[in-house]
Structures are given as structure tokens and as C-alpha cells.
Design a protein around this motif. Structure first.
Motif, PDB file in Angstrom:
ATOM      1  N   GLU A  67      42.786  36.335  38.657  1.00  0.00           N
ATOM      2  CA  GLU A  67      41.908  37.386  38.159  1.00  0.00           C
ATOM      3  C   GLU A  67      42.315  37.788  36.747  1.00  0.00           C
ATOM      4  O   GLU A  67      43.494  37.938  36.444  1.00  0.00           O
ATOM      5  CB  GLU A  67      41.968  38.603  39.083  1.00  0.00           C
ATOM      6  CG  GLU A  67      40.970  39.678  38.693  1.00  0.00           C
ATOM      7  CD  GLU A  67      40.946  40.842  39.669  1.00  0.00           C
ATOM      8  OE1 GLU A  67      41.045  41.980  39.199  1.00  0.00           O
ATOM      9  OE2 GLU A  67      40.835  40.587  40.880  1.00  0.00           O
ATOM     10  N   ASN A  68      41.325  37.957  35.905  1.00  0.00           N
ATOM     11  CA  ASN A  68      41.541  38.363  34.523  1.00  0.00           C
ATOM     12  C   ASN A  68      41.621  39.888  34.481  1.00  0.00           C
ATOM     13  O   ASN A  68      40.679  40.568  34.862  1.00  0.00           O
ATOM     14  CB  ASN A  68      40.384  37.844  33.663  1.00  0.00           C
ATOM     15  CG  ASN A  68      40.543  38.126  32.200  1.00  0.00           C
ATOM     16  OD1 ASN A  68      41.072  39.160  31.798  1.00  0.00           O
ATOM     17  ND2 ASN A  68      40.076  37.207  31.382  1.00  0.00           N
ATOM     18  N   ALA A  69      42.738  40.434  34.003  1.00  0.00           N
ATOM     19  CA  ALA A  69      42.941  41.885  33.985  1.00  0.00           C
ATOM     20  C   ALA A  69      41.908  42.602  33.113  1.00  0.00           C
ATOM     21  O   ALA A  69      41.494  43.714  33.424  1.00  0.00           O
ATOM     22  CB  ALA A  69      44.354  42.202  33.498  1.00  0.00           C
ATOM     23  N   GLN A  70      41.471  41.963  32.009  1.00  0.00           N
ATOM     24  CA  GLN A  70      40.496  42.588  31.120  1.00  0.00           C
ATOM     25  C   GLN A  70      39.069  42.531  31.694  1.00  0.00           C
ATOM     26  O   GLN A  70      38.241  43.350  31.344  1.00  0.00           O
ATOM     27  CB  GLN A  70      40.492  41.916  29.733  1.00  0.00           C
ATOM     28  CG  GLN A  70      41.672  42.297  28.863  1.00  0.00           C
ATOM     29  CD  GLN A  70      42.936  41.545  29.225  1.00  0.00           C
ATOM     30  OE1 GLN A  70      42.883  40.391  29.603  1.00  0.00           O
ATOM     31  NE2 GLN A  70      44.071  42.203  29.140  1.00  0.00           N
ATOM     32  N   SER A  71      38.807  41.553  32.537  1.00  0.00           N
ATOM     33  CA  SER A  71      37.473  41.382  33.133  1.00  0.00           C
ATOM     34  C   SER A  71      37.627  41.094  34.620  1.00  0.00           C
ATOM     35  O   SER A  71      37.721  39.941  35.031  1.00  0.00           O
ATOM     36  CB  SER A  71      36.733  40.221  32.457  1.00  0.00           C
ATOM     37  OG  SER A  71      36.595  40.449  31.084  1.00  0.00           O
ATOM     38  N   PRO A  72      37.665  42.135  35.437  1.00  0.00           N
ATOM     39  CA  PRO A  72      37.897  41.947  36.876  1.00  0.00           C
ATOM     40  C   PRO A  72      36.912  41.023  37.590  1.00  0.00           C
ATOM     41  O   PRO A  72      37.228  40.484  38.633  1.00  0.00           O
ATOM     42  CB  PRO A  72      37.831  43.363  37.437  1.00  0.00           C
ATOM     43  CG  PRO A  72      38.129  44.244  36.283  1.00  0.00           C
ATOM     44  CD  PRO A  72      37.580  43.530  35.075  1.00  0.00           C
ATOM     45  N   ASP A  73      35.704  40.830  37.030  1.00  0.00           N
ATOM     46  CA  ASP A  73      34.727  39.938  37.655  1.00  0.00           C
ATOM     47  C   ASP A  73      34.952  38.481  37.251  1.00  0.00           C
ATOM     48  O   ASP A  73      34.133  37.625  37.558  1.00  0.00           O
ATOM     49  CB  ASP A  73      33.300  40.329  37.245  1.00  0.00           C
ATOM     50  CG  ASP A  73      32.896  41.679  37.803  1.00  0.00           C
ATOM     51  OD1 ASP A  73      33.546  42.148  38.750  1.00  0.00           O
ATOM     52  OD2 ASP A  73      31.927  42.264  37.283  1.00  0.00           O
ATOM     53  N   GLN A  74      36.019  38.222  36.548  1.00  0.00           N
ATOM     54  CA  GLN A  74      36.250  36.897  35.951  1.00  0.00           C
ATOM     55  C   GLN A  74      37.665  36.435  36.287  1.00  0.00           C
ATOM     56  O   GLN A  74      38.565  37.245  36.437  1.00  0.00           O
ATOM     57  CB  GLN A  74      36.082  37.032  34.435  1.00  0.00           C
ATOM     58  CG  GLN A  74      36.314  35.791  33.642  1.00  0.00           C
ATOM     59  CD  GLN A  74      36.006  36.037  32.161  1.00  0.00           C
ATOM     60  OE1 GLN A  74      35.076  36.736  31.809  1.00  0.00           O
ATOM     61  NE2 GLN A  74      36.816  35.455  31.314  1.00  0.00           N
ATOM     62  N   THR A  75      37.844  35.115  36.381  1.00  0.00           N
ATOM     63  CA  THR A  75      39.180  34.563  36.554  1.00  0.00           C
ATOM     64  C   THR A  75      39.534  33.723  35.338  1.00  0.00           C
ATOM     65  O   THR A  75      38.663  33.346  34.556  1.00  0.00           O
ATOM     66  CB  THR A  75      39.275  33.676  37.821  1.00  0.00           C
ATOM     67  OG1 THR A  75      38.359  32.588  37.677  1.00  0.00           O
ATOM     68  CG2 THR A  75      38.980  34.458  39.086  1.00  0.00           C
ATOM     69  N   SER A  76      40.815  33.449  35.197  1.00  0.00           N
ATOM     70  CA  SER A  76      41.311  32.570  34.138  1.00  0.00           C
ATOM     71  C   SER A  76      42.215  31.533  34.779  1.00  0.00           C
ATOM     72  O   SER A  76      42.989  31.859  35.680  1.00  0.00           O
ATOM     73  CB  SER A  76      42.116  33.366  33.109  1.00  0.00           C
ATOM     74  OG  SER A  76      41.304  34.308  32.471  1.00  0.00           O
ATOM     75  N   PRO A  77      42.140  30.287  34.323  1.00  0.00           N
ATOM     76  CA  PRO A  77      43.008  29.262  34.901  1.00  0.00           C
ATOM     77  C   PRO A  77      44.437  29.366  34.367  1.00  0.00           C
ATOM     78  O   PRO A  77      44.657  29.613  33.182  1.00  0.00           O
ATOM     79  CB  PRO A  77      42.360  27.950  34.460  1.00  0.00           C
ATOM     80  CG  PRO A  77      41.454  28.282  33.341  1.00  0.00           C
ATOM     81  CD  PRO A  77      41.165  29.739  33.392  1.00  0.00           C
TER      82      PRO A  77
END
Length: 100
Positions: A67-77
Motif C-alpha cells: 500500500e502506498n502511504a500517500q495514496s491509500p487506494d494505490q499500491t507500489s511494487p
């Protein structure tokens, strides 16, 4: 099962002396099916769709989508340190095949 020790692509490319930028590596991973694009609605601009990259099922052999801390609806690899040399070899082979 791969280890839980993960790192960003940029850091692993530098640590392993791989002569590719993260942008180029991401493009190669899209081409060989390890990454795919996902979408989400912008949190600040309703109706605007944002694109981001996630590891595909095949790509999950080399990392995890966190999970991306800046964008909770988004993930980062993030990529497993122990399998990165194998991933790097695939990226370099794909780059060579593409003719740089």
C-alpha cells in the motif's frame, strides 16, 4: 517462498550495478508481463483517473505490491532482495532484445 526483505527498484538497480533507470526497467517489465497498469480515481480531482503500476501475477515471483502511504487506494511494487539478481538478468536480456 521468497524472503520478506524488500526494497525499491531504484535502490536495487543501484546496489547491483544494473545500468538501467527505474523508468526503463518498468517499461521492460510491462513488456515482459511482470508489471501491469492499474487505475484509480484521483483523490483531489473527482473524475480524473490516475494510472499506476502493479506487479502482475507473474511479477509476484519477484516482489510484492505494498500500500502506498500517500495514496491509500494505490499500491507500489517493492522487490525481493534475494531474487533481484534473477529479475535483473531478465531485464538486461529484455533490454538487449529490444536493441536499447
Amino acid at each position: 517462498m521468497k524472503g520478506n526483505d524488500v526494497e525499491s527498484l531504484t535502490k536495487l538497480l543501484k546496489e547491483h550495478g544494473v545500468d538501467l533507470s527505474a523508468v526503463k526497467a518498468n517499461k521492460l517489465m510491462l513488456q515482459i508481463g511482470l508489471l501491469e497498469e492499474a487505475t484509480r480515481e484521483s483523490s483531489t480531482r473527482p473524475g480524473v483517473i490516475k494510472k499506476y503500476k502493479v506487479l502482475s501475477e507473474k511479477g509476484l515471483d519477484y516482489g510484492v505490491n505494498e500500500e502506498n502511504a500517500q495514496s491509500p487506494d494505490q499500491t507500489s511494487p517493492y522487490y525481493y532482495k534475494d531474487s533481484f539478481p534473477e529479475l535483473a538478468a531478465q531485464l538486461l536480456a529484455a533490454d538487449l532484445a529490444a536493441g536499447k
